[in-house]
Design a protein around this motif. Structure first.
Motif, PDB file in Angstrom:
ATOM      1  N   PHE A   3       0.830  -1.219   0.039  1.00  0.00           N
ATOM      2  CA  PHE A   3      -0.651   0.149   0.263  1.00  0.00           C
ATOM      3  C   PHE A   3       0.582   0.821   0.293  1.00  0.00           C
ATOM      4  O   PHE A   3       1.898   1.869   0.643  1.00  0.00           O
ATOM      5  N   SER A   4       0.524   1.877  -0.698  1.00  0.00           N
ATOM      6  CA  SER A   4       1.799   3.732  -0.312  1.00  0.00           C
ATOM      7  C   SER A   4       0.745   4.188   0.955  1.00  0.00           C
ATOM      8  O   SER A   4       1.956   3.568   1.535  1.00  0.00           O
ATOM      9  N   ARG A   5      -0.007   4.626   1.146  1.00  0.00           N
ATOM     10  CA  ARG A   5      -1.096   5.113   1.808  1.00  0.00           C
ATOM     11  C   ARG A   5      -1.738   4.475   3.504  1.00  0.00           C
ATOM     12  O   ARG A   5      -1.851   4.834   3.537  1.00  0.00           O
ATOM     13  N   GLY A   6      -2.135   4.070   1.574  1.00  0.00           N
ATOM     14  CA  GLY A   6      -3.108   2.840   2.602  1.00  0.00           C
ATOM     15  C   GLY A   6      -4.661   3.954   2.731  1.00  0.00           C
ATOM     16  O   GLY A   6      -5.187   2.557   4.194  1.00  0.00           O
TER      17      GLY A   6
ATOM     18  N   GLY B 162     -11.174  -1.205   0.621  1.00  0.00           N
ATOM     19  CA  GLY B 162     -10.082  -1.386   1.104  1.00  0.00           C
ATOM     20  C   GLY B 162     -10.126  -1.662   2.009  1.00  0.00           C
ATOM     21  O   GLY B 162      -9.039  -2.131   3.424  1.00  0.00           O
ATOM     22  N   THR B 163      -9.295  -0.272   1.776  1.00  0.00           N
ATOM     23  CA  THR B 163      -7.850   0.090   3.482  1.00  0.00           C
ATOM     24  C   THR B 163      -6.798  -0.456   3.322  1.00  0.00           C
ATOM     25  O   THR B 163      -6.150  -0.146   1.843  1.00  0.00           O
ATOM     26  N   LYS B 164      -6.557  -0.669   3.943  1.00  0.00           N
ATOM     27  CA  LYS B 164      -4.678  -1.792   4.449  1.00  0.00           C
ATOM     28  C   LYS B 164      -5.517  -2.983   4.303  1.00  0.00           C
ATOM     29  O   LYS B 164      -4.448  -4.056   4.925  1.00  0.00           O
TER      30      LYS B 164
ATOM     31  N   ASN C  73      -4.006  13.150   2.782  1.00  0.00           N
ATOM     32  CA  ASN C  73      -3.102  12.486   3.401  1.00  0.00           C
ATOM     33  C   ASN C  73      -2.897  11.510   2.400  1.00  0.00           C
ATOM     34  O   ASN C  73      -2.100  10.491   2.207  1.00  0.00           O
ATOM     35  N   GLY C  74      -3.859  11.040   1.587  1.00  0.00           N
ATOM     36  CA  GLY C  74      -3.614   9.805   0.471  1.00  0.00           C
ATOM     37  C   GLY C  74      -2.664  10.405  -0.651  1.00  0.00           C
ATOM     38  O   GLY C  74      -2.462  11.421  -1.017  1.00  0.00           O
ATOM     39  N   SER C  75      -2.023   9.407  -1.274  1.00  0.00           N
ATOM     40  CA  SER C  75      -0.852   9.099  -1.586  1.00  0.00           C
ATOM     41  C   SER C  75      -1.204   9.683  -3.465  1.00  0.00           C
ATOM     42  O   SER C  75      -2.631   8.743  -3.833  1.00  0.00           O
ATOM     43  N   VAL C  76      -0.696  10.336  -3.507  1.00  0.00           N
ATOM     44  CA  VAL C  76      -0.713  10.418  -5.150  1.00  0.00           C
ATOM     45  C   VAL C  76      -0.052   9.150  -6.470  1.00  0.00           C
ATOM     46  O   VAL C  76      -1.098   9.117  -6.860  1.00  0.00           O
ATOM     47  N   LEU C  77       0.715   8.870  -6.040  1.00  0.00           N
ATOM     48  CA  LEU C  77       1.014   7.850  -7.162  1.00  0.00           C
ATOM     49  C   LEU C  77       0.163   6.235  -7.034  1.00  0.00           C
ATOM     50  O   LEU C  77      -0.367   5.911  -8.009  1.00  0.00           O
ATOM     51  N   GLY C  78      -0.127   6.109  -5.437  1.00  0.00           N
ATOM     52  CA  GLY C  78      -1.042   5.341  -5.177  1.00  0.00           C
ATOM     53  C   GLY C  78      -2.647   5.354  -5.647  1.00  0.00           C
ATOM     54  O   GLY C  78      -3.472   4.805  -6.287  1.00  0.00           O
ATOM     55  N   ASN C  79      -3.083   6.342  -5.277  1.00  0.00           N
ATOM     56  CA  ASN C  79      -4.398   7.018  -6.535  1.00  0.00           C
ATOM     57  C   ASN C  79      -4.273   6.988  -7.801  1.00  0.00           C
ATOM     58  O   ASN C  79      -5.193   6.206  -8.310  1.00  0.00           O
TER      59      ASN C  79
ATOM     60  N   MET D  51       0.968  -7.604  -9.988  1.00  0.00           N
ATOM     61  CA  MET D  51       2.346  -7.402 -10.861  1.00  0.00           C
ATOM     62  C   MET D  51       3.540  -6.620 -10.428  1.00  0.00           C
ATOM     63  O   MET D  51       4.629  -7.261 -10.927  1.00  0.00           O
ATOM     64  N   GLY D  52       3.182  -5.959  -9.430  1.00  0.00           N
ATOM     65  CA  GLY D  52       4.593  -5.213  -9.468  1.00  0.00           C
ATOM     66  C   GLY D  52       4.147  -4.665  -7.578  1.00  0.00           C
ATOM     67  O   GLY D  52       3.192  -4.259  -8.267  1.00  0.00           O
ATOM     68  N   VAL D  53       5.263  -3.685  -7.318  1.00  0.00           N
ATOM     69  CA  VAL D  53       5.228  -3.083  -6.389  1.00  0.00           C
ATOM     70  C   VAL D  53       5.901  -1.672  -7.007  1.00  0.00           C
ATOM     71  O   VAL D  53       7.460  -1.832  -7.644  1.00  0.00           O
TER      72      VAL D  53
ATOM     73  N   SER E 111      -5.386 -12.183  -5.602  1.00  0.00           N
ATOM     74  CA  SER E 111      -6.431 -12.730  -5.966  1.00  0.00           C
ATOM     75  C   SER E 111      -6.751 -11.039  -6.326  1.00  0.00           C
ATOM     76  O   SER E 111      -7.885 -10.798  -6.389  1.00  0.00           O
ATOM     77  N   LYS E 112      -5.447 -10.162  -5.854  1.00  0.00           N
ATOM     78  CA  LYS E 112      -5.825  -9.101  -5.712  1.00  0.00           C
ATOM     79  C   LYS E 112      -6.201  -8.792  -7.405  1.00  0.00           C
ATOM     80  O   LYS E 112      -5.887  -8.351  -8.385  1.00  0.00           O
ATOM     81  N   TYR E 113      -7.496  -8.422  -8.108  1.00  0.00           N
ATOM     82  CA  TYR E 113      -8.112  -8.284  -9.168  1.00  0.00           C
ATOM     83  C   TYR E 113      -7.726  -9.741 -10.365  1.00  0.00           C
ATOM     84  O   TYR E 113      -8.407 -10.281 -10.686  1.00  0.00           O
TER      85      TYR E 113
HETATM   86  P1  ADP Z   1      -4.321   6.061  -0.606  1.00  0.00           P
HETATM   87  O1  ADP Z   1      -3.302   6.487   0.041  1.00  0.00           O
HETATM   88  O2  ADP Z   1      -4.376   6.706  -2.150  1.00  0.00           O
HETATM   89  O3  ADP Z   1      -5.244   5.440  -0.043  1.00  0.00           O
HETATM   90  P2  ADP Z   1      -3.269   3.011  -1.601  1.00  0.00           P
HETATM   91  O4  ADP Z   1      -2.596   2.933  -0.770  1.00  0.00           O
HETATM   92  O5  ADP Z   1      -4.428   2.389  -0.078  1.00  0.00           O
HETATM   93  O6  ADP Z   1      -4.103   4.659  -1.562  1.00  0.00           O
HETATM   94  O7  ADP Z   1      -3.594   2.283  -2.466  1.00  0.00           O
HETATM   95  C1  ADP Z   1      -4.765   2.182  -3.504  1.00  0.00           C
HETATM   96  C2  ADP Z   1      -4.239   1.195  -3.999  1.00  0.00           C
HETATM   97  O8  ADP Z   1      -3.586   0.572  -4.563  1.00  0.00           O
HETATM   98  C3  ADP Z   1      -4.020  -0.273  -2.912  1.00  0.00           C
HETATM   99  O9  ADP Z   1      -5.039  -1.584  -2.405  1.00  0.00           O
HETATM  100  C4  ADP Z   1      -2.989  -1.406  -3.333  1.00  0.00           C
HETATM  101  O10 ADP Z   1      -3.264  -2.248  -3.171  1.00  0.00           O
HETATM  102  C5  ADP Z   1      -2.457  -0.522  -4.248  1.00  0.00           C
HETATM  103  N1  ADP Z   1      -1.329   0.298  -4.435  1.00  0.00           N
HETATM  104  C6  ADP Z   1      -1.012   1.164  -4.110  1.00  0.00           C
HETATM  105  N2  ADP Z   1       0.324   2.032  -3.939  1.00  0.00           N
HETATM  106  C7  ADP Z   1       0.880   0.828  -4.477  1.00  0.00           C
HETATM  107  C8  ADP Z   1       2.355   0.487  -5.579  1.00  0.00           C
HETATM  108  N3  ADP Z   1       3.229   1.660  -4.753  1.00  0.00           N
HETATM  109  N4  ADP Z   1       1.974  -0.408  -5.960  1.00  0.00           N
HETATM  110  C9  ADP Z   1       1.667  -1.427  -6.223  1.00  0.00           C
HETATM  111  N5  ADP Z   1       0.441  -1.292  -5.886  1.00  0.00           N
HETATM  112  C10 ADP Z   1      -0.240  -0.010  -5.200  1.00  0.00           C
END
Ligand code: ADP
Length: 560
Positions: A80-83, A89-91, A151-157, A220-222, A552-554
Motif C-alpha cells: 500500500f502506498s499510504r493505505g 479496502g483500506t489496508k 493524506n492519500g498517496s498521489v501515486l497510490g491513487n 504484478m509489481g510494487v 487474488s487482487k484483481y
Molecule cells: P491511498 O494512500 O491513496 O489511499 P493506497 O495506498 O490505499 O492509496 O493504494 C490504493 C490501492 O492501490 C491499494 O489497494 C494497493 O493495492 C494499490 N497500490 C497502492 N500503492 C501501490 C504501489 N506502490 N504498488 C502497487 N500497488 C499499489
C-alpha cells in the motif's frame, strides 16, 4: 506432527520472518502486536481481515529485500502506498494473516520539471505534500487532487486509476514512466526502458508493448516511482455549480454534458451528486426521522430536501485556460445547462467576496442584515443552505488541486463519532462506508437505466440511494454509489454487504462494469472475465511463480 506441533512450527516461522524483516527495515518499523495489527486492519467495510505483520520500508532496496524474503519463506505481501483507500479496502488484504507493506516513508519528490510540467514521486508522497511543495517553491504548476484525504498517496491513487476534477483528473492517464519491483525482485522501468531514453516521463507509450497497464489495478509489481503530469497554472479559472430540483431532467443533463465534453467546451471531470449524497456532506444522518423503518421514507426525504434546500442533483465543475476562452466556454455552459436548472459561476474575485460574506455570516446569523456585501453575493447564492455556501471555498480549492477534507468528512454520516476538525480517518474511527463504481456510456438513457436498476435494490435492502455521476471522459461516466451504514449495528452491517453484492451482480449483468473494484468484488471479478482472465493469470504465474504478491487482487491465480 500433531496440531499443536504444527501451530508451534508456524509461530516459530513467523517469528523468524519478523526478525529478518526487522533486520531489513529496523525493529521499530515492523509492527507485530495484536493492538497494532488490529489498528492497521480497521476498515470502513462491514468485515475485516487482520494482518500478521505491518512493515514500513524506507527505500527501494528495502522493498526489494522484503520481496526476496517473501519468495524464500513463502509468505504473502500486500503493498500500500499510504493505505487510505477507504470505502474500497483500506489496508486490508483478501486473506487473513498477510504481511502488509506500507510505503509512506518513501516520500521523496524526486524530480520537478516546470518546463515540461511533471514531477517524479515516490509512493509515500501525499496529495497535501505535493500541493504544499508546489506552493512553497512558487512553481506555476497545479496538481489534480481527489476529494478524499489530503493524506492519500498521489501515486497510490494513480495506480488504482482514481479520478479528480480538473482536466488532469484521470490520474492513471496522467501517470507517465514507472519504476517497478517485480514479485521476483527484479527492478524494471516502463516506457521502453532504453538507457538513453530522455522521454521516460513524457512519452507515455514508450516503444513496444505498453507495460504500465500491467501494474495498474493488479498484483504484478510494487510501483516505487512514477512520473505524474501536472497542469500549468491556467491564466483563468472559474468554478461552476449547477443545481436542479427536477429529478426528471437527469437524462437531458447527461446528454448535454456528453455533447459539451465532445466539443471540448467542458474539459474537467464534472461530479453530480443526488440529494442523499448531498445530505451526507451537509448534515448528520437523521436517525430520528426513520420512524421505526430501516430507511428514510420518500416523504421524509422530500420534506428534508425542502427544509435544507437540497436539490435533486447538484453538479460542480471547473473551466480552465486563457481568460477569453474560459469566458466563452462559461457562456456556452450557462446557455446549455440553465435549460435544466440554476447555474452559478465563481472566479477568484467572486470567491474572495464570498469568503468575506461567509465570514460575516458566520458571526451574524441574519444574512438579510448584511447590506452591501449581502446584496452582491446573496443573489448568487440565495437558493443555497448556509452549510453549502460555507463549503464552496473548499470545493473551489479542490477544483484548483488543493486537497481538503470537506467532502471526505461525509464518511462519518452514520457514525456515532463526529468528523474531527482535521485528520479524518473513517476507518480508524469506525465509520461504515462502501463504494461501488459502475460505468455507463455517456447517454441520458443509460443514466436513467442504471437508476432504474439500482434504486429498487437500495430499498429492498433497507437503504437510501446515494449516487454521483462523474464524467470520466466524453463517452463514459462512472456512478459512484455509496453505501453508508452504522458499523455498530450488526443487522445494518450485514444488509450493507448483501446490498453491495446485489448491486454488484445486477449492474454487471446490465453491462455496467466497475471502473475500480473494492475488496468485496474481487472474488467474482475474474470468474466473469474468463478468457482475458486466463491470459492475465498466465502472465501472473510467470511473473510471480510463488504467488507472493497480493494474491487474488484483481488477478486470481486460482483461475485455471
Ligand atoms: P491511498 O494512500 O491513496 O489511499 P493506497 O495506498 O490505499 O492509496 O493504494 C490504493 C490501492 O492501490 C491499494 O489497494 C494497493 O493495492 C494499490 N497500490 C497502492 N500503492 C501501490 C504501489 N506502490 N504498488 C502497487 N500497488 C499499489
Amino acid at each position: 506432527m500433531n496440531t499443536q506441533d504444527t501451530a508451534m512450527t508456524s509461530i516459530g516461522k513467523m517469528q523468524n520472518i519478523q526478525n529478518l524483516l526487522s533486520k531489513i527495515v529496523g525493529p521499530e518499523f515492523v509492527l507485530t502486536s495484536l493492538e497494532e495489527r488490529e489498528k492497521h486492519s480497521k476498515v470502513t467495510l462491514p468485515y475485516k481481515k487482520v494482518c500478521s505483520v505491518v512493515v514500513y520500508p524506507a527505500s527501494v532496496e528495502e522493498v526489494q529485500k522484503i520481496i526476496l524474503l517473501a519468495n524464500e519463506f513463502n509468505f504473502k505481501i500486500w503493498p500500500f502506498s499510504r493505505g487510505n483507500n477507504w470505502g474500497y479496502g483500506t489496508k486490508n488484504s483478501l486473506e487473513e494473516d498477510s504481511i502488509i507493506i506500507i510505503l509512506e516513508r518513501m516520500n521523496k519528490i524526486i524530480e520537478v520539471n516546470e518546463e515540461l510540467a511533471y514531477v517524479v514521486v515516490e509512493p509515500g508522497v501525499s496529495q497535501k505534500q505535493l500541493n504544499d511543495y508546489l506552493k512553497e517553491k512558487k512553481l506555476k504548476l497545479w496538481m489534480d487532487c481527489t476529494d478524499s484525504t489530503p493524506n492519500g498517496s498521489v501515486l497510490g491513487n494513480a495506480v488504482e486509476r482514481g479520478y479528480g476534477y480538473t482536466p488532469y483528473g484521470d490520474h492513471f492517464g496522467h501517470l507517465c514512466g514507472m519504476e517497478v519491483i517485480l514479485p521476483t525482485g527484479e527492478i524494471i522501468k516502463t516506457g521502453g526502458e532504453h538507457a538513453k531514453a530522455k522521454t521516460w516521463n513524457t512519452h507515455k507509450w514508450g516503444s513496444g508493448p505498453y507495460l504500465e497497464g500491467l501494474f495498474s489495478q493488479s498484483n504484478m509489481g510494487v510501483v516505487v516511482k512514477a512520473g505524474i503530469w501536472l497542469m500549468p497554472e491556467p491564466e483563468h479559472f472559474v468554478l461552476f455549480n449547477f443545481e436542479t430540483y427536477d429529478d426528471t431532467q437527469l437524462p437531458k443533463i447527461i446528454d448535454s454534458l456528453r455533447e459539451m465534453s465532445l466539443k471540448k467546451i467542458i474539459q474537467c471531470h464534472t461530479h453530480m451528486v443526488n440529494d442523499f449524497q448531498m445530505l451526507s456532506v451537509l448534515s448528520r444522518y437523521p436517525y430520528e426521522l426513520r420512524k421505526g423503518k430501516k430507511y428514510l421514507s420518500d416523504d421524509t426525504l422530500s420534506e428534508l430536501k425542502t427544509k435544507l434546500k437540497i436539490p435533486s442533483w447538484s453538479m460542480i465543475g471547473g473551466v480552465y485556460g486563457q481568460k477569453a476562452v474560459v469566458e466563452i466556454n462559461c457562456a456556452l455552459i450557462k446557455k446549455e445547462l440553465s435549460k435544466y436548472g440554476d447555474i452559478l459561476f465563481l472566479d477568484d474575485k467572486k470567491m474572495s467576496f464570498s469568503k468575506k460574506f461567509i465570514k460575516i455570516s458566520q458571526k451574524n446569523k441574519n444574512i438579510e442584515d448584511i447590506t452591501l456585501l449581502g446584496k452582491i453575493i446573496k443573489p448568487l447564492i440565495s437558493t443555497k443552505p448556509m452549510k453549502a455556501i460555507h463549503l464552496l471555498p473548499e470545493v473551489f480549492d479542490i477544483l484548483k488541486g488543493i486537497p481538503n477534507e470537506s467532502i471526505i468528512s461525509s464518511s462519518y454520516f452514520k457514525s456515532s463519532k463526529l468528523p474531527p476538525a482535521s485528520g479524518c480517518n473513517p476507518a480508524e474511527d469506525g465509520c461504515g462506508l462502501m463504494w461501488l463504481a459502475p460505468t455507463i456510456s455517456a447517454k441520458g438513457s443509460e443514466a436513467q437505466r442504471i437508476l432504474d436498476v439500482v434504486k429498487p435494490i437500495y430499498r429492498e435492502y433497507g437503504f437510501e440511494f446515494s449516487g454521483c455521476f462523474t464524467l470520466m471522459n466524453s463517452r463514459t461516466f462512472f456512478v459512484l454509489m455509496g453505501i453508508f451504514f452504522n458499523q455498530e449495528d450488526s443487522d445494518e452491517r450485514e444488509r450493507a454487504l448483501y446490498l453491495y453484492k446485489a448491486l454488484e451482480s445486477k449492474t454487471k449483468k446490465e453491462g455496467f462494469i466497475q471502473y475500480r473494484l473494492g475488496n468485496a468484488a474481487m472474488e467474482q471479478f475474474m470468474v466473469e472475465f474468463p478468457e482475458a482472465g486466463k491470459f492475465l493469470n498466465k502472465i501472473k504465474t510467470i511473473v510471480d511463480p510463488k504467488n507472493i504478491l497480493a494474491p487474488s487482487k484483481y488477478i486470481n491465480n486460482k483461475l485455471k
